[in-house]
Structures are given as structure tokens and as C-alpha cells.
Design an enzyme around this catalytic site. Structure first.
Site, PDB file in Angstrom:
ATOM      1  CG  LEU A  38      -2.234  -1.067   1.359  1.00 57.15           C
ATOM      2  CD1 LEU A  38      -3.049  -1.018   2.466  1.00 57.15           C
ATOM      3  CD2 LEU A  38      -2.434  -1.316   0.130  1.00 57.15           C
ATOM      4  N   GLY A  40       1.176   3.602  -2.619  1.00 61.29           N
ATOM      5  CA  GLY A  40       1.188   4.681  -3.760  1.00 61.29           C
ATOM      6  C   GLY A  40       2.932   4.949  -3.865  1.00 61.29           C
ATOM      7  CB  ALA A 320       1.592  13.039  -1.005  1.00 58.96           C
ATOM      8  CG  HIS A 444      16.104  34.064  20.058  1.00 56.58           C
ATOM      9  ND1 HIS A 444      17.000  34.687  18.324  1.00 56.58           N
ATOM     10  CD2 HIS A 444      17.516  34.249  20.681  1.00 56.58           C
ATOM     11  CE1 HIS A 444      18.334  34.597  18.218  1.00 56.58           C
ATOM     12  NE2 HIS A 444      18.584  34.754  19.782  1.00 56.58           N
TER      13      HIS A 444
END
Ligand code: NAI
Length: 466
Positions: A38, A40, A320, A444
């Protein structure tokens, strides 16, 4: 399985996120995937493996530039490409399992095989163990995209390669030519240049990074990459590949003049195209546009009743996170809620060093829309954390509406820009102004303070620059 509410075809970030969201909202969901794992393109051969290689090679480059930190002996170090690849594969595999775990635990049924539109309300799945027909109320197409191939120089996996090959080379090519200075070309060009390959990027347009970036941002990024040894040939149109006495060469043309670039590998990264292979789009009567993308309305509905589409297979940036947002929105719509995607606030990032990131309008885009703008810039050379971290290359640019001070866009060339751009997105999502950013307390020392300073510079009120 009882009547399915939603069959999602494709398990990339668009598809699997839609499946999880729909299941979360109480729908009965099946997720169809043709590949063994899975996730893609993004997880298997795109965003994630490239980030693993970028991290490995960035670590190597930093170690080789660490004498001033008192770290000596780097010249005795070496690297091992197969180990880098194994690490990359482990990262991918861990996330493959993670996605499968999440999807399954939500009660989504994973159906292995190639999904195809059948009769209305049906998806046919051709799997290794046979065919199956899923009866469903709704279908979501999330089938993604594939690399564009130049017709006159097809991928052979040896000399002419795509990003799929570019993340899996077994050794460092002596000479690599990258066609296209978009995200893929710059990221993978960086990976191999850091390991010692002589990388030349050949780009048709006069600037790198694509049209989303202003010229000053693109120029700053180019200068930083050139310092790392990457060569750029801009305004050059590729014409082909030829065999030479010493191997191969890419041929190109600029101002009518022929150019030739010797190469062991030619990585073609000239974009991606919508993937509808095997879907049976024509037979089902699914409407595609002139670029082969599935046509949708404002609610992701195609011309076929009960069939929706999202992600790279439809219009919009092939990113994505854009697909994920669309996946959530379509699932919410199907569950009777009001899904929405704010297309004005979708960040883009190129994960080089420094990173390049943007959100909203560029200065050029704002001007093209006849919007009067005020610009604030802050160079990282003036930021304490950047100086302490060898990260002074680049700058941050804030584009604000001259009349209302509203943030229209933010662009950056900076180490950590991929993380910093999130603050810009959040301010823009809430309709913030440059002054809102300027009055927000940033920790900072952080490189992020440069974003605050750039926002202050919009009204010429930067503290740490003149
Ligand atoms: P791209 O569309 O971003 O860039 C392709 C570049 O190739 C453009 O600058 C174009 O002008 C140039 N080009 C096209 N034809 C050419 C030719 N014949 N000769 C020379 N130059 C030529 O495409 P890329 O980099 O392949 O990425 C594909 C898709 O994947 C994009 O939509 C991109 O946004 C997405 N992607 C995003 C990533 C990220 O967000 N970090 C990483 C990788 C991909």
C-alpha cells in the site's frame, strides 16, 4: 461483506486517507490496490524513498564539510550505495506496514488486484487469485500518476531512466544528466551529486523550480545548488539521446544551437501524467480531459453517478498532501458532512539543501492578477541560528496585499523550509496579515524567526536587517 458504501481504487495518500476517513465516519469501505504494497507512488517510489536518500546523502555531505566543527578525518570515510538503498527500502517497508495496519484496524477491507469500473455500482477486481466483483454505493478513483516519457527517448531503465530507476541505482554514475529542473530533477540530482556524480540539469525554461516560484527565489536556489557542484543548462530544449565513442550523450538545442551532454545516466523528470490504465474508463463512459485527467465537479464527482475522483488523476498540483485533503473532503461529503479543500493554501516544497518552499501567490502571480503588493524579505545571513548551523544560504519572502496587509503568499529558500512553511500555511488559513506574523512570538534562536523578520520587513520594520 455486507453492502459496501465506498470502494476506493488506489491506495496512495489520496486513496488510503479517504478510506480511513470514510471508515472513521462510519462507512463500510473497501480499498483496491494492484501493487503488492500500500502507499502508492509517494510511499513506494516517490516522496518517502527520495527523502531517505536525501537524508543519507546530506549526512555524508555534512560530514565532509565538518572540519570547522573540529570533526577531522572525514577524508578516511567512505559510503556504500547498497547499504543506503537497504536503509531506504527499510523505511519504505516500515511505512507500508504502518499504512496497512492503520487501514485494517479501521475496518477497511483491502482487496488486492487491478480495479476496473464495471456496471453502475460495480468494481471488478482482477487479482492474482482470481476475479471478484464488488457491489458498492460509491466509487472513488485515486489511481494517481505515472512519469511522462519523452516520445523520442523512451525509458530503457539503463541509460534513459525515470525517477523509479533514479531512486534505485546500484552505484554512482560518473556523469548524470537530469532533464527537467522541477522537484524530482532537483531532489534526485542532489542525491547523486552529493555522492560525487557530475550532474548537469537541462531545463527548457529560463529558471529552475517551475512556475510557482518567483525568479529571485529560483535564482537563490540555483546559486546554492551550483555551489554544490550541480551545473544548470537553462533555456535548453532536449532533442534526443545518441551513442558516442565513450557511451551516450543527451542532445539539446538552445537559440538554434545544438548542445551535447555526455551521460552515463539520463534521468528524465519532465512531469507526470494521470494514470487511468486498466480502469476501463472508455468502456464505462468516464469523461477525461485533453490531458487524460478525470473530469470532476466542485464536489469531486465525475460524470458517472456515484463515481468520484481525487489526487494526481484529476486537475491540480500533483502533490501527496493535496490528494490527502481531497480524500478527507470526499469522505466527509459521502458521510453527509461538508468537505472542503482550500486550494489557495497548498504548500509546495523541493526537499533539497537548502529546501525551497512556497504557498499561495508568488509576487509575479499577484501582479498578473493586478493585485498591488508589498514585499518583505529577510536574508538568512542575518539569522543567528542559521549562522550557528551552516545554513545561511537563502532568504524568506513575504508577499502581502498592499491595501489590506493580508498574506497572499510566502516563498523561501532555506534549510528547514519544509517545516517552516507550515507556519505560513496556518497564518494564511486563518486569513492572517503580515502584521499578524510579525506580532507572533517565535522561539529564539530559530531559523523560523527569519519568516517573522520577513513579515516585519513588509512594513519596513525588520529588527535584524536594515
Ligand atoms: P515538474 O513538472 O515539477 O518539472 C518538470 C520540469 O521539466 C519543468 O521545469 C519543465 O519546464 C521541464 N521540461 C519539460 N519538458 C522538457 C524538455 N523536453 N526539456 C527540458 N526540460 C523540460 O515535474 P517533475 O519534477 O517530474 O515532478 C512530477 C510531479 O511530481 C510534479 O507535479 C511535482 O510537483 C511532483 N513531485 C513533487 C515533489 C515534492 O513536492 N517535493 C517531489 C517529486 C515530485
Amino acid at each position: 461483506m455486507s453492502q459496501i458504501d465506498l470502494v476506493v481504487i488506489g491506495s496512495g495518500p489520496g486513496g488510503y486517507v479517504a478510506a480511513i476517513k470514510a471508515a472513521q465516519l462510519g462507512l463500510k469501505v473497501a480499498l483496491v490496490e494492484k501493487d503488492p504494497t500500500l502507499g502508492g507512488t509517494c510511499l513506494n517510489v516517490g516522496c518517502i524513498p527520495s527523502k531517505a536518500l536525501l537524508h543519507s546523502t546530506e549526512t555524508w555531505r555534512h560530514l565532509n564539510h565538518s572540519k570547522h566543527h573540529g570533526i577531522v578525518g572525514a577524508e578516511k570515510l567512505s559510503f556504500d550505495v547498497p547499504t543506503m538503498m537497504t536503509n531506504k527500502d527499510k523505511v519504505v517497508s516500515q511505512l507500508n506496514k504502518g499504512v496497512e495496519f492503520l487501514v485494517s484496524k479501521r475496518g477497511v477491507e483491502i482487496v488486492r488486484g487491478l480495479g476496473r469500473l464495471g456496471k453502475p455500482g460495480q468494481v471488478q477486481v482482477r487479482g492474482a487469485t482470481g476475479d471478484r466483483v464488488l457491489e458498492t454505493k460509491n466509487i472513488l478513483l485515486a489511481t494517481g500518476s505515472v512519469p511522462v516519457e519523452l516520445p523520442f527517448m523512451k525509458f530503457d531503465g539503463e541509460t534513459v531512466i525515470s525517477s523509479d530507476h533514479g531512486i534505485a541505482l546500484k552505484s554512482v554514475p560518473e556523469k548524470m544528466v537530469v532533464v527537467g529542473a522541477g522537484a524530482i530533477g532537483l531532489e534526485l540530482g542532489s542525491v547523486w551529486a552529493r555522492l560525487g556524480s557530475q550532474v548537469t540539469v537541462v531545463e527548457m525554461l529560463p529558471a529552475i523550480g517551475g512556475p510557482a516560484y518567483d525568479v529571485d527565489i529560483a535564482k537563490a536556489a540555483q546559486t546554492a545548488f551550483e555551489k554544490q557542484g550541480i551545473k544548470f543548462e537553462l533555456g535548453a530544449k532536449v532533442t534526443g539521446v545518441k551513442k558516442t565513442a565513450s557511451g551516450s550523450a543527451l542532445t539539446a538545442e538552445r537559440d538554434g544551437k545544438g548542445l551535447e551532454f555526455p551521460a552515463d545516466k539520463i534521468l528524465v523528470a519532465v512531469g507526470r501524467k494521470a494514470n487511468t490504465t486498466g480502469l476501463g474508463a472508455a468502456e464505462a463512459g468516464l469523461k477525461l480531459d485533453e490531458r487524460g485527467r478525470v473530469v470532476i465537479d466542485a464536489h469531486f464527482a465525475t460524470n458517472l453517478p456515484g463515481v468520484y475522483a481525487i489526487g494526481d488523476v484529476v486537475v491540480g498540483p500533483m502533490l501527496a498532501h493535496k490528494a490527502e485533503e481531497e480524500g478527507v473532503a470526499v469522505a466527509e461529503n459521502l458521510a453527509g458532512k461538508h468537505g472542503h479543500v482550500n486550494y489557495g493554501v497548498i504548500p509546495g516544497v523541493i526537499y533539497t539543501d537548502p529546501e525551497v518552499a512556497c504557498v499561495g501567490l508568488s509576487e509575479a502571480e499577484a501582479k498578473a492578477k493586478n493585485i498591488e503588493v508589498k514585499i518583505g524579505k529577510f536574508m538568512l545571513q542575518g539569522n543567528g541560528r542559521a549562522i550557528a548551523s551552516d545554513a545561511t544560504a537563502g532568504f524568506i519572502k513575504v508577499i502581502a496585499d498592499a491595501k489590506t496587509d493580508k498574506l497572499l503568499g510566502v516563498q523561501m529558500v532555506a534549510k528547514g523550509a519544509s517545516e517552516m512553511i507550515a507556519a505560513a500555511c496556518a497564518h494564511m488559513e486563518y486569513g492572517g496579515s503580515a502584521e499578524d506574523v510579525a506580532r507572533t512570538c517565535f522561539a529564539h534562536p530559530t531559523v523560523s524567526e527569519s519568516f517573522k523578520e520577513a513579515a516585519m520587513a513588509v512594513s519596513k520594520a525588520s529588527i535584524h536587517s536594515l
